[in-house]
Design a protein around this motif. Structure first.
Motif, PDB file in Angstrom:
ATOM      1  N   PRO A 181       0.843  -1.198   0.000  1.00  0.00           N
ATOM      2  CA  PRO A 181       0.000   0.000   0.000  1.00  0.00           C
ATOM      3  C   PRO A 181       0.874   1.243   0.000  1.00  0.00           C
ATOM      4  O   PRO A 181       2.102   1.151   0.078  1.00  0.00           O
ATOM      5  CB  PRO A 181      -0.771  -0.133   1.308  1.00  0.00           C
ATOM      6  N   SER A 182       0.256   2.397  -0.065  1.00  0.00           N
ATOM      7  CA  SER A 182       1.023   3.651  -0.040  1.00  0.00           C
ATOM      8  C   SER A 182       1.596   3.926   1.340  1.00  0.00           C
ATOM      9  O   SER A 182       2.726   4.408   1.476  1.00  0.00           O
ATOM     10  CB  SER A 182       0.130   4.820  -0.467  1.00  0.00           C
ATOM     11  N   ALA A 183       0.810   3.631   2.382  1.00  0.00           N
ATOM     12  CA  ALA A 183       1.248   3.808   3.767  1.00  0.00           C
ATOM     13  C   ALA A 183       0.478   2.814   4.619  1.00  0.00           C
ATOM     14  O   ALA A 183      -0.665   2.468   4.302  1.00  0.00           O
ATOM     15  CB  ALA A 183       0.990   5.236   4.248  1.00  0.00           C
ATOM     16  N   PHE A 184       1.096   2.347   5.708  1.00  0.00           N
ATOM     17  CA  PHE A 184       0.409   1.360   6.529  1.00  0.00           C
ATOM     18  C   PHE A 184       0.579   1.649   8.012  1.00  0.00           C
ATOM     19  O   PHE A 184       1.578   2.194   8.453  1.00  0.00           O
ATOM     20  CB  PHE A 184       0.891  -0.063   6.202  1.00  0.00           C
ATOM     21  N   GLN A 185      -0.442   1.246   8.760  1.00  0.00           N
ATOM     22  CA  GLN A 185      -0.474   1.427  10.208  1.00  0.00           C
ATOM     23  C   GLN A 185       0.465   0.425  10.876  1.00  0.00           C
ATOM     24  O   GLN A 185       0.521  -0.745  10.509  1.00  0.00           O
ATOM     25  CB  GLN A 185      -1.896   1.219  10.717  1.00  0.00           C
ATOM     26  N   VAL A 186       1.197   0.895  11.886  1.00  0.00           N
ATOM     27  CA  VAL A 186       2.089   0.018  12.639  1.00  0.00           C
ATOM     28  C   VAL A 186       2.296   0.629  14.021  1.00  0.00           C
ATOM     29  O   VAL A 186       2.394   1.851  14.175  1.00  0.00           O
ATOM     30  CB  VAL A 186       3.441  -0.169  11.906  1.00  0.00           C
ATOM     31  N   HIS A 187       2.333  -0.210  15.054  1.00  0.00           N
ATOM     32  CA  HIS A 187       2.594   0.283  16.401  1.00  0.00           C
ATOM     33  C   HIS A 187       4.058   0.691  16.537  1.00  0.00           C
ATOM     34  O   HIS A 187       4.952  -0.008  16.046  1.00  0.00           O
ATOM     35  CB  HIS A 187       2.286  -0.785  17.444  1.00  0.00           C
ATOM     36  N   GLY A 188       4.290   1.812  17.207  1.00  0.00           N
ATOM     37  CA  GLY A 188       5.652   2.241  17.477  1.00  0.00           C
ATOM     38  C   GLY A 188       6.326   1.309  18.458  1.00  0.00           C
ATOM     39  O   GLY A 188       5.676   0.659  19.273  1.00  0.00           O
ATOM     40  N   GLY A 189       7.653   1.229  18.393  1.00  0.00           N
ATOM     41  CA  GLY A 189       8.401   0.350  19.285  1.00  0.00           C
ATOM     42  C   GLY A 189       8.866  -0.895  18.560  1.00  0.00           C
ATOM     43  O   GLY A 189       9.240  -0.845  17.378  1.00  0.00           O
ATOM     44  N   ALA A 190       8.840  -2.015  19.245  1.00  0.00           N
ATOM     45  CA  ALA A 190       9.385  -3.259  18.694  1.00  0.00           C
ATOM     46  C   ALA A 190       8.690  -3.675  17.415  1.00  0.00           C
ATOM     47  O   ALA A 190       9.321  -4.185  16.490  1.00  0.00           O
ATOM     48  CB  ALA A 190       9.285  -4.380  19.731  1.00  0.00           C
ATOM     49  N   GLU A 191       7.368  -3.479  17.346  1.00  0.00           N
ATOM     50  CA  GLU A 191       6.626  -3.908  16.156  1.00  0.00           C
ATOM     51  C   GLU A 191       7.176  -3.251  14.895  1.00  0.00           C
ATOM     52  O   GLU A 191       7.322  -3.895  13.856  1.00  0.00           O
ATOM     53  CB  GLU A 191       5.149  -3.586  16.323  1.00  0.00           C
ATOM     54  N   LEU A 192       7.479  -1.971  14.983  1.00  0.00           N
ATOM     55  CA  LEU A 192       8.068  -1.256  13.846  1.00  0.00           C
ATOM     56  C   LEU A 192       9.541  -1.605  13.673  1.00  0.00           C
ATOM     57  O   LEU A 192       9.971  -2.036  12.594  1.00  0.00           O
ATOM     58  CB  LEU A 192       7.912   0.251  14.051  1.00  0.00           C
ATOM     59  N   ASN A 193      10.320  -1.438  14.733  1.00  0.00           N
ATOM     60  CA  ASN A 193      11.779  -1.478  14.600  1.00  0.00           C
ATOM     61  C   ASN A 193      12.358  -2.873  14.432  1.00  0.00           C
ATOM     62  O   ASN A 193      13.300  -3.065  13.659  1.00  0.00           O
ATOM     63  CB  ASN A 193      12.423  -0.787  15.810  1.00  0.00           C
ATOM     64  N   THR A 194      11.830  -3.840  15.159  1.00  0.00           N
ATOM     65  CA  THR A 194      12.380  -5.191  15.027  1.00  0.00           C
ATOM     66  C   THR A 194      11.664  -5.976  13.937  1.00  0.00           C
ATOM     67  O   THR A 194      12.028  -7.113  13.658  1.00  0.00           O
ATOM     68  CB  THR A 194      12.291  -5.974  16.362  1.00  0.00           C
ATOM     69  N   GLY A 195      10.641  -5.353  13.360  1.00  0.00           N
ATOM     70  CA  GLY A 195       9.911  -5.990  12.276  1.00  0.00           C
ATOM     71  C   GLY A 195      10.234  -5.392  10.934  1.00  0.00           C
ATOM     72  O   GLY A 195      11.176  -5.795  10.246  1.00  0.00           O
ATOM     73  N   TRP A 196       9.504  -4.378  10.559  1.00  0.00           N
ATOM     74  CA  TRP A 196       9.624  -3.814   9.203  1.00  0.00           C
ATOM     75  C   TRP A 196      10.947  -3.109   8.965  1.00  0.00           C
ATOM     76  O   TRP A 196      11.508  -3.192   7.869  1.00  0.00           O
ATOM     77  CB  TRP A 196       8.460  -2.870   8.941  1.00  0.00           C
ATOM     78  N   VAL A 197      11.452  -2.403   9.960  1.00  0.00           N
ATOM     79  CA  VAL A 197      12.746  -1.729   9.780  1.00  0.00           C
ATOM     80  C   VAL A 197      13.864  -2.754   9.645  1.00  0.00           C
ATOM     81  O   VAL A 197      14.706  -2.678   8.740  1.00  0.00           O
ATOM     82  CB  VAL A 197      13.037  -0.758  10.944  1.00  0.00           C
ATOM     83  N   ALA A 198      13.870  -3.745  10.532  1.00  0.00           N
ATOM     84  CA  ALA A 198      14.905  -4.770  10.487  1.00  0.00           C
ATOM     85  C   ALA A 198      14.857  -5.559   9.183  1.00  0.00           C
ATOM     86  O   ALA A 198      15.886  -6.015   8.678  1.00  0.00           O
ATOM     87  CB  ALA A 198      14.758  -5.725  11.672  1.00  0.00           C
ATOM     88  N   ALA A 199      13.668  -5.690   8.608  1.00  0.00           N
ATOM     89  CA  ALA A 199      13.507  -6.410   7.349  1.00  0.00           C
ATOM     90  C   ALA A 199      13.768  -5.527   6.135  1.00  0.00           C
ATOM     91  O   ALA A 199      13.637  -5.982   4.998  1.00  0.00           O
ATOM     92  CB  ALA A 199      12.106  -7.003   7.262  1.00  0.00           C
ATOM     93  N   ALA A 200      14.126  -4.250   6.379  1.00  0.00           N
ATOM     94  CA  ALA A 200      14.422  -3.292   5.297  1.00  0.00           C
ATOM     95  C   ALA A 200      13.243  -3.132   4.344  1.00  0.00           C
ATOM     96  O   ALA A 200      13.417  -3.058   3.121  1.00  0.00           O
ATOM     97  CB  ALA A 200      15.678  -3.719   4.539  1.00  0.00           C
ATOM     98  N   LYS A 201      12.030  -3.039   4.897  1.00  0.00           N
ATOM     99  CA  LYS A 201      10.832  -2.927   4.077  1.00  0.00           C
ATOM    100  C   LYS A 201      10.193  -1.540   4.100  1.00  0.00           C
ATOM    101  O   LYS A 201       9.177  -1.321   3.443  1.00  0.00           O
ATOM    102  CB  LYS A 201       9.797  -3.960   4.546  1.00  0.00           C
ATOM    103  N   VAL A 202      10.781  -0.606   4.862  1.00  0.00           N
ATOM    104  CA  VAL A 202      10.203   0.732   4.941  1.00  0.00           C
ATOM    105  C   VAL A 202      11.261   1.793   4.662  1.00  0.00           C
ATOM    106  O   VAL A 202      12.456   1.567   4.878  1.00  0.00           O
ATOM    107  CB  VAL A 202       9.553   0.983   6.324  1.00  0.00           C
ATOM    108  N   SER A 203      10.800   2.940   4.189  1.00  0.00           N
ATOM    109  CA  SER A 203      11.704   4.038   3.830  1.00  0.00           C
ATOM    110  C   SER A 203      11.886   5.007   4.986  1.00  0.00           C
ATOM    111  O   SER A 203      10.927   5.298   5.721  1.00  0.00           O
ATOM    112  CB  SER A 203      11.153   4.817   2.628  1.00  0.00           C
TER     113      SER A 203
END
Length: 452
Positions: free
Chosen positions: A120-142
């Motif tokens: 999608p263009s933008a997606f909802q995600v909880h701040g903290g581990a859900e964002l950082n150890t998930g999507w950021v660690a997987a290099a899926k977000v800008s």
């Protein structure tokens, strides 16, 4: 709102992957967990994942992915979309919300879409581990550093909230709100008619619950058809038993889950469960909240999205139809849940997506969304006059309380622990075996590397 959110960030384990079954945490229809960003690489795209409709010729499009489909959350999202359309009438908005509170179903669909090349263009995600150890660690977000610089946001959001959505010097999402998770909402008329005061301690809770039960009133409404709600009740019991400082040490491994206070918390949790509605397993959180609204139950332990449901959907009046108090023994603590939006690295039109993020992070956007959602603004300069007495009080509580991360909502612990904890608590609700539950939680803590 300048109160240190680093109290939360310091407890977040940065070794797990995306929490796919969290509660605002995750309204789960089943106990199974959704694919994580890492697992999605080996998971076929879900056949249920909708394809993004093609925009009309020459018209730009922004697709907003969330799980806001009910209660005050949907009204808040629609308010944001209306505001965006007024500002950008030439951009078509696709509301790609997937039903299932806190994202149980949505996260599975999102992981499949991201893996399948249809983000999608933008997606909802909880701040903290859900964002950082998930999507950021997987290099899926800008990274969004440029957007923060352009919009002047670095001094408009609390510094420690920005840290919560950052990793290795880059900022990866835009916070739209702050929710409080440790709240007991109660039917004020029931309490007034029976001469009762809202309980602030565990002992007071038992006395009040016994009095209500003696009059044939269900003391505590629970809807754990989606098990995160029971996990959320338990984490609030942990907070009440341990206090904010020691509660946070559970997630760093400084305190093990075989600590005697964990077993005491499970005993208290078991006692509280004895006061719940018998059909709790067939209800979701909105159903449970409605029992309180209708006077069929007296209290409900829930995040303040329930307040948005009461006032926006059910048209109840604050301090007249319902009241609120911090969960037993947690006055002075604030269980933080923050909803944010991230930008997929592979999205087709990031410039247009950023136009939506601008609205999301603006004062106007936050003040349209949060009064309807029941949350408070993430910005420090929002217009407090737009919030009712609950909102004003919560804004002040946020400033002066000790802040703690919600495990049920993805901030405190890695995904693996939360998934196992949800399973352990789900079993405990039906079987009530304290020793078994404590052992399962300790095993989850060890298995997920949560040790000092």
């Amino acid at each position: 709102m300048k109160r240190k959110l680093s109290l939360i960030l310091s407890t977040v384990t940065l070794t797990g992957s995306l929490l796919t079954a969290c509660g605002t945490t995750t309204n789960e229809a089943t106990n199974s967990s959704a694919p994580t960003p890492a697992a999605a690489a080996n998971t076929p795209a879900a056949s249920a994942a909708p394809a993004t409709p093609a925009p009309a010729a020459g018209k730009k499009q922004v697709e907003i992915f969330s799980w806001w489909t009910g209660a005050g959350e949907e009204a808040g999202l629609q308010g944001l979309i209306k505001l965006f359309k007024n500002k950008y009438p030439d951009i078509e908005v696709i509301n790609a919300a997937v039903a299932g509170g806190a994202g149980t179903n949505a996260k599975a669909v999102l992981a499949s879409r991201m893996q399948g090349g249809d983000p999608p263009s933008a997606f909802q995600v909880h701040g903290g581990a859900e964002l950082n150890t998930g999507w950021v660690a997987a290099a899926k977000v800008s990274p969004l550093n440029d957007l923060y610089d352009k919009e002047g946001w670095k001094d408009k959001f609390p510094k420690d909230l920005i840290e919560m959505v950052s990793k290795d010097g880059n900022i990866y999402s835009v916070p739209v709100n702050i929710h409080r998770g440790n709240v007991i909402f109660y039917n004020k008329k029931i309490f007034d008619q029976n001469g009762l005061k809202a309980p602030t301690t565990f002992d007071e809770f038992v006395k009040v619950a016994d009095a209500l039960k003696g009059k044939g009133i269900t003391p505590l409404a629970l809807g754990d058809k989606e098990p995160w709600t029971a996990t959320m009740l338990f984490e609030n019991v942990l907070l009440g038993e341990f206090g904010a400082d020691d509660y946070k040490k559970l997630w760093t491994g400084e305190i093990p889950f075989d600590d005697a206070r964990v077993k005491k918390s499970l005993e208290t949790f078991k006692k509280m469960l004895s006061y719940t509605n018998k059909d709790h397993a067939a209800r979701n959180w909105q159903d449970a909240a409605q029992l309180v609204a209708n006077g069929e139950a007296a209290m409900n332990n829930m995040g303040d999205w329930a307040k948005g449901y009461f006032t926006t959907d059910l048209k109840l009046k604050v301090n007249e139809d319902f009241g609120w108090v911090a969960s037993p023994n947690t006055d002075g603590s604030f269980m933080v849940v923050t909803d944010t939006f991230a930008l997929p690295k592979d999205s087709k039109d990031q410039a247009t997506a950023k136009e939506f993020l601008k609205v999301l992070g603006s004062v106007e956007g936050q003040d349209v969304f949060n009064p309807l959602k029941g949350s408070i603004p993430a910005r420090v300069d929002a217009d407090v006059s737009k919030y009712d007495i609950y909102g004003k009080t919560t804004i002040e509580d946020f400033k002066k309380s000790k802040l703690t991360p919600s495990m049920a909502h993805g901030s405190a612990a890695p995904e693996g622990f939360t998934t196992q904890a949800n399973q352990a608590i789900n079993i405990f609700v039906t079987q009530g075996d304290v020793e078994q539950a404590a052992k399962a939680l300790k095993q989850a803590q060890t298995a997920n590397g949560m040790k000092k």
